[in-house]
Design a protein around this motif. Sequence first.
Motif, PDB file in Angstrom:
ATOM      1  N   PRO A  11       0.821  -1.207   0.000  1.00 54.77           N
ATOM      2  CA  PRO A  11       0.000   0.000   0.000  1.00 54.77           C
ATOM      3  C   PRO A  11       0.858   1.262   0.000  1.00 54.77           C
ATOM      4  CG  PRO A  11      -0.837  -1.598   1.582  1.00 54.77           C
ATOM      5  CD  PRO A  11       0.481  -2.122   1.105  1.00 54.77           C
ATOM      6  N   ALA A  12       0.430   2.246  -0.742  1.00 53.19           N
ATOM      7  CA  ALA A  12       1.168   3.505  -0.812  1.00 53.19           C
ATOM      8  C   ALA A  12       1.133   4.216   0.530  1.00 53.19           C
ATOM      9  CB  ALA A  12       0.560   4.392  -1.888  1.00 53.19           C
ATOM     10  N   THR A  13       2.199   4.938   0.825  1.00 55.65           N
ATOM     11  CA  THR A  13       2.285   5.722   2.054  1.00 55.65           C
ATOM     12  C   THR A  13       2.218   7.208   1.721  1.00 55.65           C
ATOM     13  OG1 THR A  13       4.688   5.988   2.005  1.00 55.65           O
ATOM     14  CG2 THR A  13       3.812   3.953   2.996  1.00 55.65           C
ATOM     15  N   LEU A  53      -2.248   6.407  -6.945  1.00 53.22           N
ATOM     16  CA  LEU A  53      -1.678   5.400  -6.043  1.00 53.22           C
ATOM     17  C   LEU A  53      -2.742   4.726  -5.178  1.00 53.22           C
ATOM     18  CD1 LEU A  53       1.558   7.264  -4.814  1.00 53.22           C
ATOM     19  CD2 LEU A  53       1.304   5.671  -6.732  1.00 53.22           C
ATOM     20  N   GLN A  54      -3.999   5.203  -5.279  1.00 51.76           N
ATOM     21  CA  GLN A  54      -5.088   4.691  -4.433  1.00 51.76           C
ATOM     22  C   GLN A  54      -4.689   4.740  -2.954  1.00 51.76           C
ATOM     23  OE1 GLN A  54      -8.518   3.268  -5.516  1.00 51.76           O
ATOM     24  NE2 GLN A  54      -7.753   5.022  -6.658  1.00 51.76           N
ATOM     25  N   PHE A  55      -4.117   5.873  -2.586  1.00 50.43           N
ATOM     26  CA  PHE A  55      -3.638   6.062  -1.214  1.00 50.43           C
ATOM     27  C   PHE A  55      -4.799   6.178  -0.247  1.00 50.43           C
ATOM     28  CE2 PHE A  55      -2.588   9.296   2.088  1.00 50.43           C
ATOM     29  CZ  PHE A  55      -1.720   8.512   2.838  1.00 50.43           C
ATOM     30  N   VAL A  56      -4.678   5.489   0.892  1.00 49.37           N
ATOM     31  CA  VAL A  56      -5.629   5.610   1.992  1.00 49.37           C
ATOM     32  C   VAL A  56      -4.839   5.980   3.239  1.00 49.37           C
ATOM     33  CG1 VAL A  56      -7.306   4.441   3.460  1.00 49.37           C
ATOM     34  CG2 VAL A  56      -7.179   3.883   1.024  1.00 49.37           C
ATOM     35  N   PRO A  57      -5.198   7.096   3.929  1.00 49.52           N
ATOM     36  CA  PRO A  57      -4.466   7.480   5.138  1.00 49.52           C
ATOM     37  C   PRO A  57      -4.406   6.319   6.126  1.00 49.52           C
ATOM     38  CG  PRO A  57      -5.957   9.219   4.477  1.00 49.52           C
ATOM     39  CD  PRO A  57      -6.256   8.050   3.592  1.00 49.52           C
ATOM     40  N   LYS A  58      -3.244   6.129   6.736  1.00 50.13           N
ATOM     41  CA  LYS A  58      -3.019   4.972   7.600  1.00 50.13           C
ATOM     42  C   LYS A  58      -4.040   4.878   8.718  1.00 50.13           C
ATOM     43  CE  LYS A  58       0.740   2.670  10.088  1.00 50.13           C
ATOM     44  NZ  LYS A  58       2.164   2.766  10.480  1.00 50.13           N
ATOM     45  N   SER A 115     -15.517  25.127  -2.966  1.00 47.57           N
ATOM     46  CA  SER A 115     -14.799  24.649  -1.798  1.00 47.57           C
ATOM     47  C   SER A 115     -14.048  23.387  -2.131  1.00 47.57           C
ATOM     48  CB  SER A 115     -15.777  24.385  -0.651  1.00 47.57           C
ATOM     49  OG  SER A 115     -15.117  23.688   0.394  1.00 47.57           O
ATOM     50  N   PRO A 116     -12.823  23.238  -1.618  1.00 47.81           N
ATOM     51  CA  PRO A 116     -12.050  22.018  -1.847  1.00 47.81           C
ATOM     52  C   PRO A 116     -12.489  20.860  -0.973  1.00 47.81           C
ATOM     53  CG  PRO A 116     -10.789  23.526  -0.480  1.00 47.81           C
ATOM     54  CD  PRO A 116     -12.050  24.265  -0.897  1.00 47.81           C
ATOM     55  N   LEU A 117     -13.427  21.102  -0.057  1.00 47.01           N
ATOM     56  CA  LEU A 117     -13.828  20.068   0.896  1.00 47.01           C
ATOM     57  C   LEU A 117     -14.247  18.785   0.209  1.00 47.01           C
ATOM     58  CD1 LEU A 117     -14.881  19.004   3.686  1.00 47.01           C
ATOM     59  CD2 LEU A 117     -17.043  20.134   3.124  1.00 47.01           C
ATOM     60  N   LEU A 118     -15.130  18.897  -0.763  1.00 46.47           N
ATOM     61  CA  LEU A 118     -15.734  17.713  -1.352  1.00 46.47           C
ATOM     62  C   LEU A 118     -14.700  16.801  -1.999  1.00 46.47           C
ATOM     63  CD1 LEU A 118     -18.380  16.261  -1.881  1.00 46.47           C
ATOM     64  CD2 LEU A 118     -18.618  17.586  -3.985  1.00 46.47           C
ATOM     65  N   SER A 119     -13.703  17.359  -2.660  1.00 47.08           N
ATOM     66  CA  SER A 119     -12.737  16.538  -3.397  1.00 47.08           C
ATOM     67  C   SER A 119     -11.944  15.616  -2.490  1.00 47.08           C
ATOM     68  CB  SER A 119     -11.783  17.436  -4.189  1.00 47.08           C
ATOM     69  OG  SER A 119     -10.993  18.215  -3.311  1.00 47.08           O
ATOM     70  N   ALA A 120     -11.730  16.009  -1.229  1.00 53.33           N
ATOM     71  CA  ALA A 120     -10.900  15.214  -0.332  1.00 53.33           C
ATOM     72  C   ALA A 120     -11.673  14.134   0.418  1.00 53.33           C
ATOM     73  CB  ALA A 120     -10.196  16.133   0.675  1.00 53.33           C
ATOM     74  N   LEU A 121     -12.977  14.280   0.549  1.00 57.58           N
ATOM     75  CA  LEU A 121     -13.735  13.365   1.412  1.00 57.58           C
ATOM     76  C   LEU A 121     -13.614  11.891   1.022  1.00 57.58           C
ATOM     77  CD1 LEU A 121     -17.027  15.313   2.218  1.00 57.58           C
ATOM     78  CD2 LEU A 121     -15.128  14.777   3.755  1.00 57.58           C
ATOM     79  N   PRO A 122     -13.683  11.529  -0.263  1.00 60.18           N
ATOM     80  CA  PRO A 122     -13.600  10.098  -0.586  1.00 60.18           C
ATOM     81  C   PRO A 122     -12.246   9.473  -0.287  1.00 60.18           C
ATOM     82  CG  PRO A 122     -14.546  11.338  -2.409  1.00 60.18           C
ATOM     83  CD  PRO A 122     -13.950  12.334  -1.459  1.00 60.18           C
ATOM     84  N   THR A 123     -11.201  10.288  -0.157  1.00 61.70           N
ATOM     85  CA  THR A 123      -9.849   9.751   0.019  1.00 61.70           C
ATOM     86  C   THR A 123      -9.482   9.530   1.479  1.00 61.70           C
ATOM     87  OG1 THR A 123      -8.764  11.915   0.157  1.00 61.70           O
ATOM     88  CG2 THR A 123      -9.168  11.026  -2.045  1.00 61.70           C
ATOM     89  N   THR A 124     -10.266  10.058   2.404  1.00 59.01           N
ATOM     90  CA  THR A 124      -9.877  10.000   3.814  1.00 59.01           C
ATOM     91  C   THR A 124     -10.060   8.622   4.419  1.00 59.01           C
ATOM     92  OG1 THR A 124     -12.088  10.620   4.584  1.00 59.01           O
ATOM     93  CG2 THR A 124     -10.549  12.421   4.110  1.00 59.01           C
ATOM     94  N   GLY A 125     -10.930   7.807   3.829  1.00 57.91           N
ATOM     95  CA  GLY A 125     -11.207   6.493   4.384  1.00 57.91           C
ATOM     96  C   GLY A 125     -12.135   6.519   5.583  1.00 57.91           C
ATOM     97  N   ARG A 126     -12.623   7.703   5.946  1.00 54.85           N
ATOM     98  CA  ARG A 126     -13.476   7.818   7.135  1.00 54.85           C
ATOM     99  C   ARG A 126     -14.952   7.627   6.818  1.00 54.85           C
ATOM    100  NH1 ARG A 126      -9.830  12.277   8.233  1.00 54.85           N
ATOM    101  NH2 ARG A 126     -11.400  13.746   7.487  1.00 54.85           N
ATOM    102  N   LEU A 127     -15.311   7.572   5.515  1.00 51.22           N
ATOM    103  CA  LEU A 127     -16.705   7.467   5.112  1.00 51.22           C
ATOM    104  C   LEU A 127     -16.933   6.222   4.266  1.00 51.22           C
ATOM    105  CD1 LEU A 127     -17.311  11.191   4.055  1.00 51.22           C
ATOM    106  CD2 LEU A 127     -17.959  10.120   6.222  1.00 51.22           C
ATOM    107  N   ASP A 128     -18.118   5.649   4.394  1.00 53.70           N
ATOM    108  CA  ASP A 128     -18.512   4.500   3.582  1.00 53.70           C
ATOM    109  C   ASP A 128     -19.386   4.903   2.411  1.00 53.70           C
ATOM    110  OD1 ASP A 128     -17.335   2.422   5.267  1.00 53.70           O
ATOM    111  OD2 ASP A 128     -18.827   3.047   6.729  1.00 53.70           O
ATOM    112  N   ARG A 146     -15.858   6.796  -8.528  1.00 52.49           N
ATOM    113  CA  ARG A 146     -15.944   5.528  -9.251  1.00 52.49           C
ATOM    114  C   ARG A 146     -14.769   4.625  -8.909  1.00 52.49           C
ATOM    115  NH1 ARG A 146     -17.740   8.809 -13.802  1.00 52.49           N
ATOM    116  NH2 ARG A 146     -15.558   8.992 -14.446  1.00 52.49           N
ATOM    117  N   SER A 147     -13.563   5.198  -8.909  1.00 50.94           N
ATOM    118  CA  SER A 147     -12.369   4.377  -8.694  1.00 50.94           C
ATOM    119  C   SER A 147     -12.328   3.797  -7.286  1.00 50.94           C
ATOM    120  CB  SER A 147     -11.102   5.201  -8.968  1.00 50.94           C
ATOM    121  OG  SER A 147     -10.951   6.236  -8.009  1.00 50.94           O
ATOM    122  N   ARG A 148     -12.926   4.494  -6.336  1.00 52.03           N
ATOM    123  CA  ARG A 148     -12.939   4.006  -4.954  1.00 52.03           C
ATOM    124  C   ARG A 148     -14.243   3.275  -4.622  1.00 52.03           C
ATOM    125  NH1 ARG A 148      -8.755   6.293  -1.770  1.00 52.03           N
ATOM    126  NH2 ARG A 148      -7.425   7.604  -3.062  1.00 52.03           N
TER     127      ARG A 148
END
Length: 342
Positions: A11-13, A53-58, A115-128, A146-148
Amino acid sequence: MAKQPASKRTPATIYDVAERAGVSIATVSHALNRPEKVSDATRTKVMDVVDELQFVPKAAAVSHARRGVGRIGVVAPFTSYSSYSVRLAGVLSGFAESAVDVVVFDHPSVAAASSPLLSALPTTGRLDALLIMGIPLDEAMAQRLRSRRMPTVLVDSYHEEFPTVNVDDELGGLLLGRHLVQRGHQRIAYVAEQQASPDYLSPGQRRVIGVGKALAEADLPGDALGLIFTETADLAGGRAAADTVASTADRPTALVAHHDHLAAGLLAGLREAQVSVPGDVAVAGYDGSELADALGLTTMRQPLGETGYTASRLLREAIDTDGDAPVRHVMLVPELIQGETT
């Protein structure tokens, strides 16, 4: 050495993302967690690498193991438009008997700012899953979702690849326009905030199209419909627009406000300027709120609670099928409520 299959890759870091994007790890962290602190260009560069990289915060990687438990993000311009609070009540009603957490995110009005808020939400891993209300979905964000494989439902906007729930705004404008034309009005103005981006057709623009069709049906000229832009979409904005109308010699005889609070400001401002409503100028709102009922405003009632509830059912379906549910587009119908102001 042979290239590892995607399933076997390490997994990417955050260090991998920073190196590939050519920024510091602090910048990557800001892009994901405090995106307003990063420039648009840098944020886009970081997010492109995050997607690649399909990065997910640790700290959030455990969310993949709890998919189906349910943490849903609801994003909307709550503080800009009170109607989204009513929609949220419908959403909460739809999830009342489900074991899910509903996390609410406020987004600035898309008419005034992005707002940049929306673009980051899917990458945080905190939401289903995500329920996005009143915010257009650009193609970069659509591809990220789609990718996630994040189940997503849109309200008050449209994308052919995602389930949507909308109220027929063009029909609402048409019915309201016909109502005003039947009462002899031949010069009508639509009052709203100016839309910042020309890249999408907003609910307000659809309503203007509907009003225009009503005027065309009556063989009125194209310039019979005008636009009055306000700096703020609230009572103060309505009062300011009323001052403009009151001081105009060849003023419109009817005003259609983008929502009821703006209409209330128009009503107050016109009365303070001793312009008779509806004798000199008719005023109509939109949404069908309790404020409209209290003031006797003519308005278009939107089924706001039903909108939120329907969206929650579509999102529940998308979650249960891991995003493989059929894409459905639901269109609800507004209702003309005739008050004392037209």
